[in-house]
Design a protein around this motif. Structure first.
Motif, mmCIF file in Angstrom:
data_model
loop_
_atom_site.group_PDB
_atom_site.id
_atom_site.type_symbol
_atom_site.label_atom_id
_atom_site.label_comp_id
_atom_site.label_asym_id
_atom_site.label_seq_id
_atom_site.Cartn_x
_atom_site.Cartn_y
_atom_site.Cartn_z
ATOM 1 N N SER A 46 -16.140 4.740 -8.081
ATOM 2 C CA SER A 46 -16.135 5.252 -6.713
ATOM 3 C C SER A 46 -15.276 4.401 -5.780
ATOM 4 O O SER A 46 -14.790 4.901 -4.767
ATOM 5 C CB SER A 46 -17.556 5.347 -6.171
ATOM 6 O OG SER A 46 -18.120 4.050 -6.067
ATOM 7 N N LEU A 47 -15.062 3.129 -6.119
ATOM 8 C CA LEU A 47 -14.241 2.256 -5.281
ATOM 9 C C LEU A 47 -12.815 2.094 -5.806
ATOM 10 O O LEU A 47 -11.881 1.916 -5.031
ATOM 11 C CB LEU A 47 -14.879 0.859 -5.185
ATOM 12 C CG LEU A 47 -16.193 0.762 -4.442
ATOM 13 C CD1 LEU A 47 -16.742 -0.653 -4.547
ATOM 14 C CD2 LEU A 47 -16.000 1.136 -2.990
ATOM 15 N N GLN A 48 -12.662 2.139 -7.102
ATOM 16 C CA GLN A 48 -11.384 1.791 -7.699
ATOM 17 C C GLN A 48 -10.616 2.990 -8.246
ATOM 18 O O GLN A 48 -9.658 2.819 -8.999
ATOM 19 C CB GLN A 48 -11.608 0.766 -8.815
ATOM 20 C CG GLN A 48 -12.192 -0.521 -8.283
ATOM 21 C CD GLN A 48 -12.657 -1.453 -9.387
ATOM 22 O OE1 GLN A 48 -13.065 -1.000 -10.450
ATOM 23 N NE2 GLN A 48 -12.597 -2.740 -9.130
ATOM 24 N N TRP A 49 -10.977 4.200 -7.834
ATOM 25 C CA TRP A 49 -10.305 5.390 -8.333
ATOM 26 C C TRP A 49 -8.815 5.453 -7.991
ATOM 27 O O TRP A 49 -8.049 6.073 -8.727
ATOM 28 C CB TRP A 49 -11.015 6.665 -7.863
ATOM 29 C CG TRP A 49 -10.999 6.839 -6.384
ATOM 30 C CD1 TRP A 49 -11.956 6.442 -5.514
ATOM 31 C CD2 TRP A 49 -9.964 7.436 -5.598
ATOM 32 N NE1 TRP A 49 -11.585 6.743 -4.234
ATOM 33 C CE2 TRP A 49 -10.362 7.361 -4.253
ATOM 34 C CE3 TRP A 49 -8.742 8.025 -5.901
ATOM 35 C CZ2 TRP A 49 -9.581 7.848 -3.217
ATOM 36 C CZ3 TRP A 49 -7.962 8.513 -4.866
ATOM 37 C CH2 TRP A 49 -8.391 8.421 -3.553
ATOM 38 N N PRO A 50 -8.330 4.806 -6.906
ATOM 39 C CA PRO A 50 -6.883 4.906 -6.639
ATOM 40 C C PRO A 50 -5.993 4.347 -7.747
ATOM 41 O O PRO A 50 -4.827 4.731 -7.861
ATOM 42 C CB PRO A 50 -6.695 4.113 -5.342
ATOM 43 C CG PRO A 50 -8.009 4.210 -4.660
ATOM 44 C CD PRO A 50 -9.020 4.166 -5.765
ATOM 45 N N VAL A 77 -11.861 4.308 -19.087
ATOM 46 C CA VAL A 77 -12.858 3.580 -19.884
ATOM 47 C C VAL A 77 -13.119 2.214 -19.272
ATOM 48 O O VAL A 77 -14.271 1.786 -19.135
ATOM 49 C CB VAL A 77 -12.392 3.462 -21.354
ATOM 50 C CG1 VAL A 77 -13.257 2.479 -22.128
ATOM 51 C CG2 VAL A 77 -12.409 4.835 -22.016
ATOM 52 N N GLY A 78 -12.073 1.521 -18.884
ATOM 53 C CA GLY A 78 -12.239 0.207 -18.267
ATOM 54 C C GLY A 78 -12.994 0.265 -16.956
ATOM 55 O O GLY A 78 -13.841 -0.585 -16.675
ATOM 56 N N LEU A 79 -12.698 1.269 -16.145
ATOM 57 C CA LEU A 79 -13.401 1.406 -14.865
ATOM 58 C C LEU A 79 -14.869 1.742 -15.069
ATOM 59 O O LEU A 79 -15.731 1.246 -14.342
ATOM 60 C CB LEU A 79 -12.737 2.479 -14.001
ATOM 61 C CG LEU A 79 -11.443 2.068 -13.317
ATOM 62 C CD1 LEU A 79 -10.842 3.268 -12.583
ATOM 63 C CD2 LEU A 79 -11.666 0.926 -12.359
#
Length: 62
Positions: free
Chosen positions: A34-38, A25-27
């Motif tokens: 697409s950038l912070q999925w890790p 939810v935060g992402l």
């Protein structure tokens, strides 16, 4: 009060699932998935630790 191994496992999985939901939810709200999925690896690792086999109480050294 001591928790049984099953209760610890359920609590660990519950908290990992809540963390995953909050991170997604935060992402989606603030970040870029697409950038912070890790960062989603954290609750996956948390769940893996919760599911790992545990030694029984009788074989645990004191």
């Amino acid at each position: 009060m001591r928790r049984t191994a099953g209760e610890k496992r359920v609590l660990g999985l519950w908290s990992a699932a809540c963390l995953l939901v909050l991170l997604v939810v935060g992402l989606l709200w603030v970040g870029d998935l697409s950038l912070q999925w890790p960062v989603l690896a954290v609750p996956v690792l948390w769940a893996a630790v919760a599911l790992r086999p545990r030694r029984s109480e009788s074989t645990r050294p004191r």
